[in-house]
Design a protein around this motif. Structure first.
Motif, mmCIF file in Angstrom:
data_model
loop_
_atom_site.group_PDB
_atom_site.id
_atom_site.type_symbol
_atom_site.label_atom_id
_atom_site.label_comp_id
_atom_site.label_asym_id
_atom_site.label_seq_id
_atom_site.Cartn_x
_atom_site.Cartn_y
_atom_site.Cartn_z
ATOM 1 N N LEU A 101 0.825 -1.197 0.000
ATOM 2 C CA LEU A 101 0.000 0.000 0.000
ATOM 3 C C LEU A 101 0.869 1.261 0.000
ATOM 4 O O LEU A 101 0.603 2.211 -0.747
ATOM 5 N N SER A 102 1.910 1.256 0.800
ATOM 6 C CA SER A 102 2.824 2.393 0.836
ATOM 7 C C SER A 102 3.479 2.617 -0.525
ATOM 8 O O SER A 102 3.607 3.757 -0.986
ATOM 9 N N PHE A 151 2.252 1.717 -3.533
ATOM 10 C CA PHE A 151 1.250 2.227 -4.472
ATOM 11 C C PHE A 151 0.958 3.699 -4.234
ATOM 12 O O PHE A 151 0.866 4.488 -5.166
ATOM 13 N N LEU A 152 0.828 4.087 -2.968
ATOM 14 C CA LEU A 152 0.537 5.489 -2.672
ATOM 15 C C LEU A 152 1.735 6.383 -3.006
ATOM 16 O O LEU A 152 1.556 7.484 -3.528
ATOM 17 N N SER A 199 -3.462 5.401 -7.208
ATOM 18 C CA SER A 199 -4.623 5.407 -6.316
ATOM 19 C C SER A 199 -5.536 4.196 -6.523
ATOM 20 O O SER A 199 -6.044 3.638 -5.546
ATOM 21 N N CYS A 245 -4.761 1.180 -7.513
ATOM 22 C CA CYS A 245 -4.129 -0.007 -6.921
ATOM 23 C C CYS A 245 -4.203 0.044 -5.399
ATOM 24 O O CYS A 245 -4.459 -0.972 -4.743
ATOM 25 N N ALA A 246 -3.995 1.244 -4.836
ATOM 26 C CA ALA A 246 -4.078 1.397 -3.381
ATOM 27 C C ALA A 246 -5.490 1.068 -2.894
ATOM 28 O O ALA A 246 -5.657 0.403 -1.864
ATOM 29 N N TRP A 255 1.082 3.035 9.484
ATOM 30 C CA TRP A 255 1.662 2.551 8.242
ATOM 31 C C TRP A 255 3.151 2.887 8.215
ATOM 32 O O TRP A 255 3.653 3.582 9.103
ATOM 33 N N ALA A 257 -0.907 9.203 1.518
ATOM 34 C CA ALA A 257 -1.463 9.698 0.261
ATOM 35 C C ALA A 257 -0.978 11.119 -0.028
ATOM 36 O O ALA A 257 -0.584 11.433 -1.153
ATOM 37 N N SER A 313 2.559 11.493 -1.285
ATOM 38 C CA SER A 313 2.783 11.078 -2.668
ATOM 39 C C SER A 313 2.804 12.252 -3.630
ATOM 40 O O SER A 313 3.356 12.151 -4.718
ATOM 41 N N CYS A 344 -4.624 10.417 -5.230
ATOM 42 C CA CYS A 344 -4.426 9.507 -4.094
ATOM 43 C C CYS A 344 -5.084 10.057 -2.842
ATOM 44 O O CYS A 344 -5.751 9.324 -2.111
ATOM 45 N N VAL A 346 -8.151 8.062 -1.036
ATOM 46 C CA VAL A 346 -8.015 7.564 0.335
ATOM 47 C C VAL A 346 -8.983 8.303 1.264
ATOM 48 O O VAL A 346 -9.633 7.691 2.112
#
Length: 133
Positions: free
Chosen positions: A13-14, A16-17, A22, A24-25, A48, A58, A61, A66, A70
Motif C-alpha cells: 500500500l505504501s 502504491f501510494l 490510487s 491499486c491502493a 503505516w 497519500a 505522494s 491519491c 483515500v
C-alpha cells in the motif's frame, strides 16, 4: 495466504501510494476490508510505514488523486471521526486534522508536495468533510 497478505499489505500500500497509484491502493484497502474481513476502522487506525496514517501516505505522494481516493475511502467507511478531526470509534487518529509523530497533518504534507491547484482541490475536500461533520 491471508497471513502473507496482511503482512505485506502495509508495504504494498505504501508503494502504491508513493507512486500515485490510487486505483491499486484502493484495491489493497478493499482487499483487506472485504476479502480478508478486517474492519475498516482497524485498517484506518493502523500505523503505516514511517509511522504515518493513510492520509499522510497519500498526501506525501504528491498526488491529488491519491489523497482524494483515500479520503473518500476512509469517509465512506466511517473512519474520519465525528469531528472530521480523525478520531474513530477506537479513538485513533486517521483524519484531516490528525498529526503524525512530527506534528504535520495530511494537509501540511499536501501543501509541501503538491502543485497549488491540487492543494486547493484537496483543501476543498477536507473543508467539505469537516463542514458536514
Amino acid at each position: 495466504l491471508e497471513t502473507v497478505a496482511v503482512a505485506t499489505a502495509p508495504n504494498v500500500l505504501s508503494l502504491f501510494l508513493s507512486r500515485g497509484m490510487s486505483a491499486c491502493a484502493l484495491r489493497v484497502l478493499d482487499g483487506l476490508h472485504y476479502q480478508l474481513g478486517i474492519p475498516a476502522s482497524v485498517v484506518a487506525a493502523s500505523t503505516w510505514p514511517g509511522g504515518l496514517s493513510l492520509l499522510h501516505l497519500a498526501a506525501r505522494s504528491g498526488s491529488g488523486c491519491c489523497v482524494w481516493a483515500v479520503g473518500r475511502w476512509l469517509e465512506s467507511h466511517g473512519c474520519m471521526g465525528s469531528s472530521g478531526g480523525g478520531g474513530n470509534a477506537s479513538g485513533s487518529s486517521s483524519g484531516w486534522r490528525a498529526a503524525a509523530y512530527n506534528g504535520l497533518t495530511p494537509l501540511h504534507l499536501a501543501a509541501l508536495t503538491m502543485p497549488c491547484t491540487s492543494v486547493c482541490s484537496v483543501s476543498a475536500l477536507a473543508a467539505a468533510c469537516l463542514w458536514w461533520q
